[in-house]
Design a protein around this motif. Structure first.
Motif, PDB file in Angstrom:
ATOM      1  N   MET A 213       8.700   9.032  -8.421  1.00 20.11           N
ATOM      2  CA  MET A 213       9.717   9.972  -8.917  1.00 20.11           C
ATOM      3  C   MET A 213      11.132   9.387  -8.873  1.00 20.11           C
ATOM      4  O   MET A 213      12.039   9.921  -9.500  1.00 20.11           O
ATOM      5  CB  MET A 213       9.687  11.290  -8.118  1.00 20.11           C
ATOM      6  CG  MET A 213      10.241  11.176  -6.717  1.00 20.11           C
ATOM      7  SD  MET A 213      10.481  12.775  -5.876  1.00 20.11           S
ATOM      8  CE  MET A 213       8.842  13.217  -5.386  1.00 20.11           C
ATOM      9  N   ALA A 214      11.326   8.269  -8.142  1.00 18.16           N
ATOM     10  CA  ALA A 214      12.706   7.885  -7.791  1.00 18.16           C
ATOM     11  C   ALA A 214      13.517   7.320  -8.961  1.00 18.16           C
ATOM     12  O   ALA A 214      14.696   7.615  -9.097  1.00 18.16           O
ATOM     13  CB  ALA A 214      12.691   6.893  -6.645  1.00 18.16           C
ATOM     14  N   GLY A 215      12.905   6.473  -9.770  1.00 20.54           N
ATOM     15  CA  GLY A 215      13.659   5.874 -10.876  1.00 20.54           C
ATOM     16  C   GLY A 215      14.638   4.800 -10.422  1.00 20.54           C
ATOM     17  O   GLY A 215      15.452   4.312 -11.212  1.00 20.54           O
ATOM     18  N   ILE A 216      14.630   4.450  -9.139  1.00 18.65           N
ATOM     19  CA  ILE A 216      15.398   3.315  -8.602  1.00 18.65           C
ATOM     20  C   ILE A 216      14.453   2.562  -7.667  1.00 18.65           C
ATOM     21  O   ILE A 216      13.421   3.111  -7.273  1.00 18.65           O
ATOM     22  CB  ILE A 216      16.672   3.774  -7.823  1.00 18.65           C
ATOM     23  CG1 ILE A 216      16.320   4.844  -6.759  1.00 18.65           C
ATOM     24  CG2 ILE A 216      17.753   4.268  -8.749  1.00 18.65           C
ATOM     25  CD1 ILE A 216      17.508   5.261  -5.893  1.00 18.65           C
ATOM     26  N   PRO A 217      14.772   1.313  -7.298  1.00 20.64           N
ATOM     27  CA  PRO A 217      13.887   0.603  -6.368  1.00 20.64           C
ATOM     28  C   PRO A 217      13.680   1.399  -5.077  1.00 20.64           C
ATOM     29  O   PRO A 217      14.619   2.007  -4.559  1.00 20.64           O
ATOM     30  CB  PRO A 217      14.645  -0.700  -6.093  1.00 20.64           C
ATOM     31  CG  PRO A 217      15.512  -0.893  -7.297  1.00 20.64           C
ATOM     32  CD  PRO A 217      15.900   0.484  -7.757  1.00 20.64           C
ATOM     33  N   VAL A 218      12.432   1.400  -4.604  1.00 17.97           N
ATOM     34  CA  VAL A 218      12.080   2.112  -3.366  1.00 17.97           C
ATOM     35  C   VAL A 218      11.311   1.153  -2.475  1.00 17.97           C
ATOM     36  O   VAL A 218      10.456   0.396  -2.956  1.00 17.97           O
ATOM     37  CB  VAL A 218      11.181   3.334  -3.659  1.00 17.97           C
ATOM     38  CG1 VAL A 218      10.795   4.055  -2.354  1.00 17.97           C
ATOM     39  CG2 VAL A 218      11.862   4.314  -4.607  1.00 17.97           C
ATOM     40  N   PHE A 219      11.594   1.164  -1.174  1.00 19.80           N
ATOM     41  CA  PHE A 219      10.779   0.382  -0.246  1.00 19.80           C
ATOM     42  C   PHE A 219      10.831   0.954   1.156  1.00 19.80           C
ATOM     43  O   PHE A 219      11.599   1.875   1.437  1.00 19.80           O
ATOM     44  CB  PHE A 219      11.150  -1.106  -0.271  1.00 19.80           C
ATOM     45  CG  PHE A 219      12.600  -1.400  -0.038  1.00 19.80           C
ATOM     46  CD1 PHE A 219      13.518  -1.325  -1.071  1.00 19.80           C
ATOM     47  CD2 PHE A 219      13.045  -1.776   1.212  1.00 19.80           C
ATOM     48  CE1 PHE A 219      14.858  -1.615  -0.866  1.00 19.80           C
ATOM     49  CE2 PHE A 219      14.382  -2.074   1.437  1.00 19.80           C
ATOM     50  CZ  PHE A 219      15.291  -1.986   0.392  1.00 19.80           C
ATOM     51  N   LEU A 220       9.967   0.406   2.013  1.00 20.85           N
ATOM     52  CA  LEU A 220       9.731   0.970   3.337  1.00 20.85           C
ATOM     53  C   LEU A 220      10.493   0.172   4.387  1.00 20.85           C
ATOM     54  O   LEU A 220      10.420  -1.060   4.405  1.00 20.85           O
ATOM     55  CB  LEU A 220       8.232   0.954   3.648  1.00 20.85           C
ATOM     56  CG  LEU A 220       7.347   1.550   2.539  1.00 20.85           C
ATOM     57  CD1 LEU A 220       5.876   1.407   2.902  1.00 20.85           C
ATOM     58  CD2 LEU A 220       7.709   3.011   2.274  1.00 20.85           C
ATOM     59  N   LYS A 221      11.172   0.865   5.265  1.00 16.48           N
ATOM     60  CA  LYS A 221      11.904   0.208   6.370  1.00 16.48           C
ATOM     61  C   LYS A 221      11.131   0.447   7.663  1.00 16.48           C
ATOM     62  O   LYS A 221      10.911   1.593   8.056  1.00 16.48           O
ATOM     63  CB  LYS A 221      13.304   0.799   6.491  1.00 16.48           C
ATOM     64  CG  LYS A 221      14.065   0.305   7.722  1.00 16.48           C
ATOM     65  CD  LYS A 221      15.496   0.827   7.730  1.00 16.48           C
ATOM     66  CE  LYS A 221      16.279   0.327   8.935  1.00 16.48           C
ATOM     67  NZ  LYS A 221      15.976   1.061  10.169  1.00 16.48           N
ATOM     68  N   GLY A 222      10.725  -0.684   8.284  1.00 16.47           N
ATOM     69  CA  GLY A 222       9.985  -0.555   9.536  1.00 16.47           C
ATOM     70  C   GLY A 222       8.591  -1.136   9.448  1.00 16.47           C
ATOM     71  O   GLY A 222       7.734  -0.823  10.272  1.00 16.47           O
ATOM     72  N   ILE A 223       8.359  -1.998   8.467  1.00 19.73           N
ATOM     73  CA  ILE A 223       7.065  -2.692   8.367  1.00 19.73           C
ATOM     74  C   ILE A 223       6.999  -3.744   9.481  1.00 19.73           C
ATOM     75  O   ILE A 223       7.961  -4.470   9.713  1.00 19.73           O
ATOM     76  CB  ILE A 223       6.912  -3.317   6.963  1.00 19.73           C
ATOM     77  CG1 ILE A 223       6.702  -2.185   5.944  1.00 19.73           C
ATOM     78  CG2 ILE A 223       5.780  -4.343   6.937  1.00 19.73           C
ATOM     79  CD1 ILE A 223       6.434  -2.633   4.541  1.00 19.73           C
ATOM     80  N   GLN A 224       5.839  -3.808  10.170  1.00 21.24           N
ATOM     81  CA  GLN A 224       5.724  -4.726  11.312  1.00 21.24           C
ATOM     82  C   GLN A 224       4.467  -5.582  11.291  1.00 21.24           C
ATOM     83  O   GLN A 224       4.196  -6.308  12.242  1.00 21.24           O
ATOM     84  CB  GLN A 224       5.784  -3.935  12.624  1.00 21.24           C
ATOM     85  CG  GLN A 224       7.121  -3.210  12.820  1.00 21.24           C
ATOM     86  CD  GLN A 224       7.234  -2.506  14.157  1.00 21.24           C
ATOM     87  OE1 GLN A 224       7.031  -3.110  15.200  1.00 21.24           O
ATOM     88  NE2 GLN A 224       7.540  -1.227  14.132  1.00 21.24           N
ATOM     89  N   THR A 225       3.674  -5.477  10.212  1.00 25.38           N
ATOM     90  CA  THR A 225       2.469  -6.319  10.133  1.00 25.38           C
ATOM     91  C   THR A 225       2.284  -6.820   8.704  1.00 25.38           C
ATOM     92  O   THR A 225       2.694  -6.169   7.733  1.00 25.38           O
ATOM     93  CB  THR A 225       1.188  -5.526  10.494  1.00 25.38           C
ATOM     94  OG1 THR A 225       1.041  -4.455   9.550  1.00 25.38           O
ATOM     95  CG2 THR A 225       1.242  -4.972  11.900  1.00 25.38           C
TER      96      THR A 225
END
Ligand code: FMN
Length: 367
Positions: A213-225
């Motif tokens: 739904m975002a229409g802008i780049p989206v990513f996850l903060k807190g990946i650890q593996t």
């Protein structure tokens, strides 16, 4: 302007020559509760310590005679230009240590020429913060409601012109933070906290719906593996942000620079990798980039600089980082960020520096 809770007149920002000077001033301007909120970690603070130890577990292998009279520190990240590869990480409740809250951090980073990331849980909010400076900025969201709530937040973020959306994934529940417990103190946005159950129910499918739904780049903060990095790329997220929340969430995590190599290997250059955790000096930034990160985030040091001297203090911190990055790269024989690679590093046993990154600070303030 200096943070709330102090009557000391502000010092001109150019009177600070090192980050340690900003930190010491911040300590003197914050009350014990606010210092504990910013400086503290979860439980035994082992994750926080490991972040520092991981950075100190790499030594440089300097190359010589490479004509380093011009050193270039700029780059581009998801379409935004960075004067140095140092981002201001998102922080909640920033109004407890700086007038203007999140807008002060955003303005400092934008005026300097790098990217700020605004937390969804700090005043003055999405729109007012966006207006503080026209420069590129990113937004970090905690899930605090149902799909309709999320949709409305994402709409506001896009409308206000933020260039990317980060979803923090290391905070399914709020950790046990004993410095805050000792003070019987909670950050304002945690008092009468609305909807923490939504963050605990947050899953890959919800994250993917937000991406759609975002229409802008989206990513996850807190990946650890590497495993989660792989899923995130398969699901089409646009970058990977390696973080353990500055050691403020799961205790006994690995230091983030110990995680970074497996993530970079998994990413295989498909998406940019960002990392944060105890980044305190230009040499830390150079190490992270040599290990394959595209940029680093800075949390606590940003808070200290803003608390010491407001927007100007935040900019001063970035100037100090810039000078340290250029100095480190020149002495290492690297003329541009593209020349940084793992051949310039060798693993050494930790912890090599028990006094932390600022050994000249009084012992009770050392990070
Ligand atoms: C006072 C404080 C508040 C924070 N609030 C948030 C937040 O609202 N959202 C988030 O994703 N991370 C938050 N973080 C984590 C930072 O974004 C970042 O991951 C961490 O601070 C990096 O470690 P460092 O402080 O050692 O640089 C916070 C960190 C601090 C110190």
């Amino acid at each position: 302007m200096p943070g709330p809770g102090t009557n000391n007149p502000p010092r001109p920002a150019d009177s600070y020559f090192t980050a340690a000077e900003l930190i010491e001033d911040a300590f003197n301007r914050m009350n014990e509760s606010v210092w504990g909120y910013v400086a503290g970690g979860a439980e035994s603070e082992t994750s926080k310590r490991r972040n520092r130890d991981a950075l100190d577990s790499w030594a440089f292998r300097a190359r010589i005679l490479r004509r380093v009279d011009k050193v270039e520190t700029s780059s581009t990240l998801l379409g935004s230009k960075l004067r140095i590869p140092v981002l201001f990480a998102p922080m909640g409740s920033m109004d407890v240590f700086v007038d203007g809250g999140g807008a002060a951090g955003v303005e400092a980073a934008c005026r300097f020429g790098t990217l700020p990331i605004l937390s969804s849980v700090t005043p003055p909010g999405i729109e007012a913060t966006a207006k503080s400076h026209p420069g590129d900025k990113w937004f970090q969201l905690y899930i605090r409601g149902d799909d309709a709530w999320i949709f409305d937040m994402v709409r506001q973020v896009r409308q206000a012109g933020y260039k990317a959306l980060l979803l923090t994934v290391d905070t399914a529940v709020y950790s046990i933070r004993e410095r805050q417990i000792a003070q019987r103190w909670l950050p304002p946005t945690k008092r009468g906290d609305q909807g923490p159950e939504y963050q605990a129910m947050f899953d890959w499918d919800t994250a993917a719906r937000i991406k759609d739904m975002a229409g802008i780049p989206v990513f996850l903060k807190g990946i650890q593996t590497a495993e989660d990095a792989e899923i995130s790329m398969q699901r089409g997220f646009d970058a990977i942000y390696v973080s353990n929340h500055g050691g403020r969430q799961l205790d006994h995590s690995l230091g983030t620079l110990d995680i970074l190599p497996e993530i970079v290997e998994a990413a295989k250059g498909r998406v940019p990798v960002i990392v944060d955790g105890a980044v305190s000096r230009g040499s830390d930034v150079v190490k992270a980039l040599a290990l394959g990160a595209s940029a680093v985030g800075v949390g606590r040091l940003q808070a200290y600089a803003l608390a010491a001297a407001g927007v100007e203090g935040g900019m001063r911190l970035l100037e100090i980082f810039e000078k340290e990055i250029v100095t480190t790269m020149a002495l290492l024989g690297a003329r541009s960020l593209g020349e940084l690679n793992a051949s310039l590093l060798r693993a050494v046993p930790p912890p090599s520096n028990p006094d932390g990154p600022f050994p000249h600070l009084p012992a009770h303030i050392r990070l």
